[in-house]
Design an enzyme around this catalytic site. Structure first.
Site: not given
Ligand code: CMC
Length: 428
Positions: A306, A363
């Site tokens: 998240h 989720d």
């Molecule tokens: N699985 C594997 N690696 C992950 C994941 C994941 N679900 N989420 C983040 N990472 C890794 C990402 O690859 C990155 O790694 P590195 O720094 O080594 O390159 C690091 O963690 C940071 O990721 P980011 O995308 O920069 O972080 P963010 O804060 O922008 O991500 C997120 C938030 C929700 C987009 C992401 O965690 C994600 O894609 N999760 C899966 C989709 C999901 O479950 N979304 C629902 C969110 S909760 C409901 C809502 O409020 O919408």
């Protein structure tokens, strides 16, 4: 606006500038950079707005490190236990809990507006059967505007729009499901509560009358309460941004629904179940974990991670508890729940997930709850949208009433070619 008594010094080209520090109720601090460009010629750059506060807001407080979530000051766990989705909607939109009389009047008003214009059915019937319900819902939210003449009195118009949207969204959602299945549309009933009405519109049928189960209705209320607001997330920011151009509320909500559809946002609840079903069918849990950790693979563990929560998502904990209770009450055993629990245990012990602060989010278990109450997978994100609607409306209203209101229009740092001569087509 938060209080502003301190300043932050910025030194640029040996010159010192003072920028005000804004402090919120819970001590959160932000540097007010609104005069930065004017005074220094600089802008800030923050791709994805991870460190940018886009507004001050008195609606929702969340602390991602401590796992706190409160609507208008009230902890969400208390609302999930004692409140109904309607009461929580009133709280979000009006800023305080309703009295008994206000809540009754609100319910009556929502009942009075729960029908959808009959002519809108033609729209539904002409979407291809394979259309995703989120696309349909986003179009329909926008279309509602064309069916109701604008009222002269602005305040009345806003109140009416809010009422129509809150009331009709569940009718529109249930209609899209019925029509997609080729079934007869079920009309809302005035004797039912918001949640019971929705379930009845979804599942009542001329050949099998639907029996309303109070445990299911309670679970639905908790599901919606947990989704009702989450401060400046992607879809809410879309609603605020689109709304800042002074477009009507229907269009702003339609934009919010479109943003929520994305698998990184609300669409994750559908993606989680698809991922768990794939693991169940192909027995490939280890492979899923390996792929999620592989930098060269775009696969992510859906329902994990998240932007704000760097610890357990409080909503997920309440959802999981509710999921366990509900499945037991309904005497359902879902193999996907076992897979989810196992996946969570493995991920929480894995260095990659620990180092990246990746925990299950709301989720992760919400899809199991939806499956237990009979909601089809492609409707999961629609269920999230119904829940988030009061939050979007409250945030839109707050932004419109803000005396410091501004059109949302970020800047950029241009990195394309410097001035280049136009080359006529024959000479390229
Ligand atoms: N699985 C594997 N690696 C992950 C994941 C994941 N679900 N989420 C983040 N990472 C890794 C990402 O690859 C990155 O790694 P590195 O720094 O080594 O390159 C690091 O963690 C940071 O990721 P980011 O995308 O920069 O972080 P963010 O804060 O922008 O991500 C997120 C938030 C929700 C987009 C992401 O965690 C994600 O894609 N999760 C899966 C989709 C999901 O479950 N979304 C629902 C969110 S909760 C409901 C809502 O409020 O919408």
């Amino acid at each position: 606006m938060g209080t502003m008594t301190e300043f932050v010094k910025v030194i640029y080209n040996d010159e010192e500038f003072q920028l005000p520090l804004v402090v919120g109720t819970e001590g959160e601090k932000a540097i007010d950079i609104s005069r930065l460009r004017q005074e220094t010629g600089l802008i800030t750059l923050d791709t994805g707005y991870a460190n940018t506060g886009s507004c001050t807001s008195s609606i929702t407080f969340m602390d991602g490190e401590k796992g706190i979530l409160r609507y208008r000051g009230i902890p969400v766990e208390q609302l999930a236990e004692h409140s109904s989705f309607m009461e929580t909607s009133y709280l979000l939109v009006s800023g305080r809990l309703p009295t008994r009389q206000e809540l009754t009047e609100f319910s009556v008003l929502l009942n009075d507006h729960s029908l959808v214009h009959e002519d809108m059915r033609a729209f539904y019937e002409n979407f291809p059967r394979s259309s995703h319900p989120m696309g349909i819902l986003s179009s329909m939210a926008n279309a509602v505007k064309s069916f109701y003449p604008e009222l002269q009195n602005l305040e009345e118009e806003i109140n009416m729009t809010v009422t129509r949207l809150l009331s009709k969204i569940r009718t529109m959602a249930a209609m899209s499901y019925k029509i997609s299945r080729g079934h007869k549309v079920v009309y809302p009933r005035p004797d039912l509560t918001y949640g019971a009405n929705f379930m009845n519109m979804m599942f009542d049928s001329p050949v099998r009358p639907f029996e309303i189960d109070d445990d299911v209705v309670k679970a639905l209320n908790v599901f919606w309460i947990l989704h009702a607001d989450h401060e400046q997330n992607c879809s809410t920011s879309a609603v605020r941004m689109v709304g800042s151009a002074k477009v009507n509320l229907y269009a702003a909500i339609s934009a919010g629904i479109a943003a929520l559809w994305g698998p990184l946002h609300g669409g994750a609840n559908q993606a989680v179940i698809e991922m768990l079903s794939d693991i169940a069918a192909n027995k490939n849990m280890d492979r899923a974990i390996e792929r999620a950790k592989d930098k060269n693979d775009s696969f992510r563990l859906m329902g994990f991670g998240h932007r704000v929560y760097k610890t357990f998502d409080l909503r997920m904990k309440i959802m999981k508890k509710m999921c366990d209770t509900l499945l037991e009450k309904l005497n359902i055993s879902d193999p996907l729940l076992d897979i989810a629990v196992e996946l969570e245990q493995i991920a929480l012990k894995d260095d990659y997930f620990i180092e990246h602060n990746l925990y299950p989010n709301v989720d992760f278990y919400s899809g199991i709850v939806m499956r237990a109450i009979g909601i089809p997978t492609n409707m999961f994100t629609v269920m999230f949208a119904i829940g988030r609607l009061p939050g979007w409306i409250a945030q839109w209203k707050e932004s419109q009433d803000d005396p410091n209101w501004k059109l949302c229009r970020p800047r950029q740092i241009y990195t394309g070619p410097a001035e280049t001569e136009y080359v006529p087509i024959g000479k390229r």
